[in-house]
Design an enzyme around this catalytic site. Structure first.
Site, short mmCIF file in Angstrom:
data_model
loop_
_atom_site.label_atom_id
_atom_site.label_comp_id
_atom_site.label_asym_id
_atom_site.label_seq_id
_atom_site.Cartn_x
_atom_site.Cartn_y
_atom_site.Cartn_z
N HIS A 46 0.92 -1.14 -0.14
CA HIS A 46 0.28 -0.06 -0.32
C HIS A 46 0.43 1.15 0.40
O HIS A 46 1.57 1.76 0.67
CB HIS A 46 -0.88 0.78 1.74
CG HIS A 46 -2.20 1.46 1.13
ND1 HIS A 46 -3.14 1.22 0.27
CD2 HIS A 46 -1.76 2.20 1.58
CE1 HIS A 46 -4.13 2.22 1.06
NE2 HIS A 46 -3.12 2.95 1.36
N HIS A 98 -2.34 3.79 -8.45
CA HIS A 98 -2.58 3.17 -9.37
C HIS A 98 -2.82 3.76 -10.76
O HIS A 98 -2.53 4.85 -10.35
CB HIS A 98 -3.88 2.83 -9.74
CG HIS A 98 -5.99 3.82 -8.46
ND1 HIS A 98 -5.20 4.45 -7.87
CD2 HIS A 98 -5.48 4.64 -9.71
CE1 HIS A 98 -6.37 5.50 -7.95
NE2 HIS A 98 -6.61 5.75 -8.97
P1 AMP Z 1 -9.03 7.15 -9.54
O1 AMP Z 1 -10.95 7.86 -9.57
O2 AMP Z 1 -8.11 7.71 -10.31
O3 AMP Z 1 -8.80 7.25 -8.22
O4 AMP Z 1 -9.21 5.57 -9.75
C1 AMP Z 1 -10.09 5.13 -9.60
C2 AMP Z 1 -10.46 4.08 -10.40
O5 AMP Z 1 -10.80 2.40 -9.67
C3 AMP Z 1 -11.65 4.52 -11.38
O6 AMP Z 1 -11.80 4.19 -12.24
C4 AMP Z 1 -13.28 3.61 -10.51
O7 AMP Z 1 -14.00 3.06 -11.97
C5 AMP Z 1 -11.94 2.00 -11.02
N1 AMP Z 1 -12.39 1.23 -9.83
C6 AMP Z 1 -13.39 1.53 -8.25
N2 AMP Z 1 -13.84 0.27 -7.92
C7 AMP Z 1 -13.62 -0.91 -8.77
C8 AMP Z 1 -13.26 -2.16 -8.65
N3 AMP Z 1 -14.06 -2.75 -7.76
N4 AMP Z 1 -12.81 -2.87 -9.93
C9 AMP Z 1 -11.87 -2.26 -10.56
N5 AMP Z 1 -12.13 -1.19 -10.73
C10 AMP Z 1 -12.88 -0.43 -9.70
ZN ZN Z 2 -4.17 -0.16 -0.54
#
Ligand code: AMP
Ligand code: ZN
Length: 112
Positions: A46, A98
């Protein structure tokens, strides 16, 4: 980390559609794709976001970029965009570092 969505995905506690995995990182398709191909690459350890990258943990970021280079070739993506939102005002909603990888179509001009 407790109560971190992506830590739970890495641990297999929440299902995901895996693209790639090794000892340092995990890649999976975004649940709400913004392009025909949209996956996320995260460090297994993390780190809350880009602002928490430092000399001690930066090696995993270089590794993630080498994984992005390899996986996009395997997926046949010649062109793609890599994005990491850092902080709420930049659109970060999950506070586990990410990298979005977006491709598969001509992407809109601009930074995002
Ligand atoms: P950010 O808004 O840059 O923090 O990106 C977070 C991303 O995580 C977004 O594009 C969401 O669609 C994606 N996301 C949220 N929950 C999940 C999940 N359970 N599986 C895959 N992607 C997810
Ligand atoms: Zn984490």
């Amino acid at each position: 980390m407790e109560d971190c969505l992506f830590c739970k995905i890495i641990a297999g506690e929440i299902p995901s559609n895996k693209v790639y995995e090794d000892e340092l990182c995990y890649a999976f398709y975004d649940i709400a794709p913004q392009a025909p191909t949209h996956f996320l690459v995260v460090p297994k350890k993390h780190i809350s976001g880009v602002s928490e990258i430092c000399e001690e943990n930066a090696a995993v970021v270089a590794h993630i970029f080498s994984v992005i280079s390899k996986v996009t070739k395997e997926l046949g993506l010649a062109s793609y965009r890599v994005v990491s939102n850092c902080g709420e005002d930049a659109g970060q909603t999950v506070f586990h570092l990410h990298f979005h990888v977006l491709g598969g179509a001509r992407l809109a001009d601009g930074m995002c």
